[in-house]
Design an enzyme around this catalytic site. Sequence first.
Site, PDB file in Angstrom:
ATOM      1  N   ASP A 123       0.841  -1.202   0.000  1.00 35.38           N
ATOM      2  CA  ASP A 123       0.000   0.000   0.000  1.00 35.38           C
ATOM      3  C   ASP A 123       0.875   1.250   0.000  1.00 35.38           C
ATOM      4  OD1 ASP A 123       0.867   0.338   2.654  1.00 35.38           O
ATOM      5  OD2 ASP A 123      -1.007  -0.367   3.520  1.00 35.38           O
ATOM      6  N   LEU A 124       0.273   2.403   0.144  1.00 37.53           N
ATOM      7  CA  LEU A 124       1.036   3.652   0.066  1.00 37.53           C
ATOM      8  C   LEU A 124       1.991   3.845   1.241  1.00 37.53           C
ATOM      9  CD1 LEU A 124      -0.244   6.323   1.890  1.00 37.53           C
ATOM     10  CD2 LEU A 124      -2.174   5.629   0.496  1.00 37.53           C
TER      11      LEU A 124
END
Length: 137
Positions: free
Chosen positions: A15-16
């Site tokens: 994910d980010l």
Amino acid sequence: MQTRTPIKVRGYHIDLYSHVNNARYLEFLEEGRWHFLEQQPEIDYLMTSDLGMAVVNININFRRGAFMGEELEVLTKLAKIGNKSALIQQQVVLKGTETIIVDADVTFVVTDQKNQKAVVLEGKLLELMRQWLISAE
């Protein structure tokens, strides 16, 4: 029998925040359960008897992040059989270590596929599942 399912962390798992997204662990655990089932004796009985399996509860604990390129293993075993449900215990560990990334208790039922209702774990089905339990010890 406890099975070990290898997983390599890929870019699409991240994910980010640069670690594996929490929702991806559910997929890792599912892969581990499928691998576990494929290793069990007489699993074809379930597939040919209009029975299915459905997860009804997952309790998951996130212990450490997993990162791009890491190699993980999903450890899976049947831990308990009840009247209408059973419990699978799983861990995702950093391969080659005892470092736990995630641990989870997964409760499932066996369903009659025609009626979409949970069945009592008895007879041949119970005998079969007891083999899975004994081989986990």
